[in-house]
Motif scaffolding. Sequence first.
Motif, PDB file in Angstrom:
ATOM      1  N   ALA A 148       0.916  -1.246   0.064  1.00 16.47           N
ATOM      2  CA  ALA A 148       0.012   0.036   0.048  1.00 16.47           C
ATOM      3  C   ALA A 148       0.907   1.269   0.004  1.00 16.47           C
ATOM      4  CB  ALA A 148      -0.954  -0.128   1.186  1.00 16.47           C
ATOM      5  N   PRO A 149       0.363   2.184  -0.415  1.00 17.64           N
ATOM      6  CA  PRO A 149       1.015   3.528  -0.364  1.00 17.64           C
ATOM      7  C   PRO A 149       1.697   4.116   0.965  1.00 17.64           C
ATOM      8  CG  PRO A 149      -1.186   3.815  -1.496  1.00 17.64           C
ATOM      9  CD  PRO A 149      -0.904   2.506  -0.944  1.00 17.64           C
ATOM     10  N   GLN A 150       2.909   4.389   1.051  1.00 15.94           N
ATOM     11  CA  GLN A 150       3.439   5.071   2.193  1.00 15.94           C
ATOM     12  C   GLN A 150       4.814   5.712   1.699  1.00 15.94           C
ATOM     13  OE1 GLN A 150       4.991   1.170   3.739  1.00 15.94           O
ATOM     14  NE2 GLN A 150       6.962   1.828   3.717  1.00 15.94           N
ATOM     15  N   ARG A 151       5.044   6.720   2.769  1.00 16.22           N
ATOM     16  CA  ARG A 151       6.155   7.717   2.431  1.00 16.22           C
ATOM     17  C   ARG A 151       7.436   7.052   2.779  1.00 16.22           C
ATOM     18  NH1 ARG A 151       6.025  13.415   3.394  1.00 16.22           N
ATOM     19  NH2 ARG A 151       4.098  13.062   1.952  1.00 16.22           N
ATOM     20  N   GLU A 152       8.281   6.914   1.883  1.00 15.19           N
ATOM     21  CA  GLU A 152       9.666   6.584   1.848  1.00 15.19           C
ATOM     22  C   GLU A 152      10.515   7.394   2.589  1.00 15.19           C
ATOM     23  OE1 GLU A 152      10.141   3.451   1.177  1.00 15.19           O
ATOM     24  OE2 GLU A 152       8.303   2.926  -0.226  1.00 15.19           O
ATOM     25  N   PRO A 153      11.701   6.751   3.168  1.00 11.09           N
ATOM     26  CA  PRO A 153      12.853   7.565   3.558  1.00 11.09           C
ATOM     27  C   PRO A 153      13.523   8.657   2.983  1.00 11.09           C
ATOM     28  CG  PRO A 153      13.058   5.049   4.192  1.00 11.09           C
ATOM     29  CD  PRO A 153      11.985   5.245   3.094  1.00 11.09           C
ATOM     30  N   TRP A 154      13.240   8.433   1.707  1.00  8.98           N
ATOM     31  CA  TRP A 154      13.804   9.457   0.701  1.00  8.98           C
ATOM     32  C   TRP A 154      12.795  10.651   0.301  1.00  8.98           C
ATOM     33  CZ3 TRP A 154      13.995   4.469   0.118  1.00  8.98           C
ATOM     34  CH2 TRP A 154      13.092   3.525  -0.724  1.00  8.98           C
ATOM     35  N   GLY A 155      11.525  10.495   1.064  1.00  6.86           N
ATOM     36  CA  GLY A 155      10.434  11.531   0.854  1.00  6.86           C
ATOM     37  C   GLY A 155       9.473  11.516  -0.236  1.00  6.86           C
ATOM     38  N   LEU A 156       9.615  10.306  -1.128  1.00  9.93           N
ATOM     39  CA  LEU A 156       8.425  10.091  -1.997  1.00  9.93           C
ATOM     40  C   LEU A 156       7.529   9.057  -1.439  1.00  9.93           C
ATOM     41  CD1 LEU A 156      10.781   9.478  -5.012  1.00  9.93           C
ATOM     42  CD2 LEU A 156      10.002  11.546  -4.387  1.00  9.93           C
ATOM     43  N   ASP A 157       6.138   9.100  -1.918  1.00  8.89           N
ATOM     44  CA  ASP A 157       5.074   8.352  -1.647  1.00  8.89           C
ATOM     45  C   ASP A 157       5.128   7.366  -2.877  1.00  8.89           C
ATOM     46  OD1 ASP A 157       4.362   9.957   0.479  1.00  8.89           O
ATOM     47  OD2 ASP A 157       3.052  11.190  -0.386  1.00  8.89           O
ATOM     48  N   GLU A 158       5.141   6.063  -2.334  1.00  7.74           N
ATOM     49  CA  GLU A 158       5.143   4.927  -3.348  1.00  7.74           C
ATOM     50  C   GLU A 158       3.767   3.854  -2.908  1.00  7.74           C
ATOM     51  OE1 GLU A 158       8.975   3.195  -3.814  1.00  7.74           O
ATOM     52  OE2 GLU A 158       9.813   5.224  -4.196  1.00  7.74           O
ATOM     53  N   MET A 159       3.534   3.269  -4.006  1.00  6.40           N
ATOM     54  CA  MET A 159       2.901   1.980  -3.824  1.00  6.40           C
ATOM     55  C   MET A 159       3.477   0.942  -4.668  1.00  6.40           C
ATOM     56  SD  MET A 159      -1.215   1.451  -4.754  1.00  6.40           S
ATOM     57  CE  MET A 159      -0.896   2.366  -6.713  1.00  6.40           C
ATOM     58  N   TRP A 160       3.267  -0.182  -4.537  1.00  7.09           N
ATOM     59  CA  TRP A 160       4.065  -1.183  -5.494  1.00  7.09           C
ATOM     60  C   TRP A 160       3.069  -2.128  -5.823  1.00  7.09           C
ATOM     61  CZ3 TRP A 160       8.420  -2.665  -1.547  1.00  7.09           C
ATOM     62  CH2 TRP A 160       9.276  -1.470  -1.488  1.00  7.09           C
ATOM     63  N   ILE A 161       2.864  -2.441  -7.102  1.00  9.25           N
ATOM     64  CA  ILE A 161       1.997  -3.291  -7.568  1.00  9.25           C
ATOM     65  C   ILE A 161       2.775  -4.139  -8.654  1.00  9.25           C
ATOM     66  CG2 ILE A 161       0.020  -1.947  -7.520  1.00  9.25           C
ATOM     67  CD1 ILE A 161       0.058  -1.407 -10.561  1.00  9.25           C
ATOM     68  N   GLU A 162       2.024  -5.276  -9.491  1.00  5.83           N
ATOM     69  CA  GLU A 162       2.983  -6.204 -10.389  1.00  5.83           C
ATOM     70  C   GLU A 162       1.867  -6.099 -11.556  1.00  5.83           C
ATOM     71  OE1 GLU A 162       5.469  -8.871  -7.908  1.00  5.83           O
ATOM     72  OE2 GLU A 162       3.733  -9.735  -8.223  1.00  5.83           O
ATOM     73  N   ASP A 163       2.409  -6.287 -12.709  1.00  6.94           N
ATOM     74  CA  ASP A 163       1.950  -6.593 -13.937  1.00  6.94           C
ATOM     75  C   ASP A 163       1.492  -8.016 -13.949  1.00  6.94           C
ATOM     76  OD1 ASP A 163       3.838  -7.984 -15.418  1.00  6.94           O
ATOM     77  OD2 ASP A 163       3.735  -6.907 -17.134  1.00  6.94           O
ATOM     78  N   PRO A 164       0.858  -8.498 -15.000  1.00  6.52           N
ATOM     79  CA  PRO A 164       0.361  -9.956 -14.927  1.00  6.52           C
ATOM     80  C   PRO A 164       1.281 -10.934 -15.162  1.00  6.52           C
ATOM     81  CG  PRO A 164      -1.137  -8.687 -16.500  1.00  6.52           C
ATOM     82  CD  PRO A 164      -0.134  -7.716 -16.065  1.00  6.52           C
ATOM     83  N   ASP A 165       2.542 -10.571 -15.528  1.00  2.00           N
ATOM     84  CA  ASP A 165       3.902 -11.438 -15.333  1.00  2.00           C
ATOM     85  C   ASP A 165       4.542 -11.310 -14.455  1.00  2.00           C
ATOM     86  OD1 ASP A 165       3.599 -13.178 -17.720  1.00  2.00           O
ATOM     87  OD2 ASP A 165       3.563 -11.639 -19.122  1.00  2.00           O
ATOM     88  N   ALA A 166       4.109 -10.514 -13.297  1.00  4.53           N
ATOM     89  CA  ALA A 166       4.940 -10.255 -12.309  1.00  4.53           C
ATOM     90  C   ALA A 166       6.010  -9.068 -12.386  1.00  4.53           C
ATOM     91  CB  ALA A 166       5.469 -11.334 -11.475  1.00  4.53           C
ATOM     92  N   ILE A 167       5.900  -8.298 -13.368  1.00  7.39           N
ATOM     93  CA  ILE A 167       6.899  -7.119 -13.488  1.00  7.39           C
ATOM     94  C   ILE A 167       6.484  -6.066 -12.483  1.00  7.39           C
ATOM     95  CG2 ILE A 167       7.797  -5.420 -14.975  1.00  7.39           C
ATOM     96  CD1 ILE A 167       7.178  -7.316 -17.339  1.00  7.39           C
ATOM     97  N   PRO A 168       7.630  -5.792 -11.325  1.00 11.29           N
ATOM     98  CA  PRO A 168       7.322  -4.826 -10.607  1.00 11.29           C
ATOM     99  C   PRO A 168       7.044  -3.407 -11.101  1.00 11.29           C
ATOM    100  CG  PRO A 168       9.150  -5.981 -10.057  1.00 11.29           C
ATOM    101  CD  PRO A 168       8.985  -6.302 -11.362  1.00 11.29           C
ATOM    102  N   ILE A 169       5.941  -2.944 -10.510  1.00  6.94           N
ATOM    103  CA  ILE A 169       5.472  -1.472 -10.865  1.00  6.94           C
ATOM    104  C   ILE A 169       5.702  -0.626  -9.542  1.00  6.94           C
ATOM    105  CG2 ILE A 169       3.809   0.028 -12.029  1.00  6.94           C
ATOM    106  CD1 ILE A 169       2.910  -2.285 -13.651  1.00  6.94           C
ATOM    107  N   VAL A 170       6.390   0.342  -9.721  1.00  7.42           N
ATOM    108  CA  VAL A 170       6.205   1.476  -8.395  1.00  7.42           C
ATOM    109  C   VAL A 170       5.627   2.701  -8.920  1.00  7.42           C
ATOM    110  CG1 VAL A 170       7.746   2.874  -7.038  1.00  7.42           C
ATOM    111  CG2 VAL A 170       8.568   0.543  -7.826  1.00  7.42           C
ATOM    112  N   VAL A 171       4.539   2.857  -8.186  1.00 11.91           N
ATOM    113  CA  VAL A 171       3.579   3.998  -8.501  1.00 11.91           C
ATOM    114  C   VAL A 171       3.896   4.948  -7.317  1.00 11.91           C
ATOM    115  CG1 VAL A 171       1.022   4.830  -8.962  1.00 11.91           C
ATOM    116  CG2 VAL A 171       1.721   2.227  -9.286  1.00 11.91           C
TER     117      VAL A 171
END
Length: 150
Positions: free
Chosen positions: A113-136
């Motif tokens: 789920a979305p969260q604030r990273e130590p480097w200051g960006l808000d990130e959420m992680w998902i994967e495509d149908p072939d499990a390619i990681p996608i950082v939103v």
Amino acid sequence: MEILSSRILIRPTDPGRSRRFYRDILGLAIYREFGPPDDPGLVFFLGQSLLEVSGRAERPTRTATPGGAAAARGTGEPAAGGGGAQVRLWLQVRDLAAEHRRLAAAGVPIVRAPQREPWGLDEMWIEDPDAIPIVVVEIPPEHPLRRDQR
């Protein structure tokens, strides 16, 4: 070397499923369609880049595990380095909370789920149908990336 254009190419195991994911679920706009009408290759706009979904792979880029590789490791973190994905997409959006709600409602598994990273960006992680990681990613208004450093 003078680069005039570039794109990321992926070869999915199920091209139709991947075309639907990137076109219909993520909502990426199509730049170009080519090949046979019943099994076309698609090139999507990806901000200042392009993403080509074409051809077919015999197996995913990396081995997917039930619940995602991140769940298997218990970290929520997309695989990195040896044995992990060689490709990872980083997609900046205007409103991460809205995208989280929209993608969850569309049935996209949320790896983290979305969260604030130590480097200051808000990130959420998902994967495509072939499990390619996608950082939103959403860049908060106060982050240095939003300010002209000149």
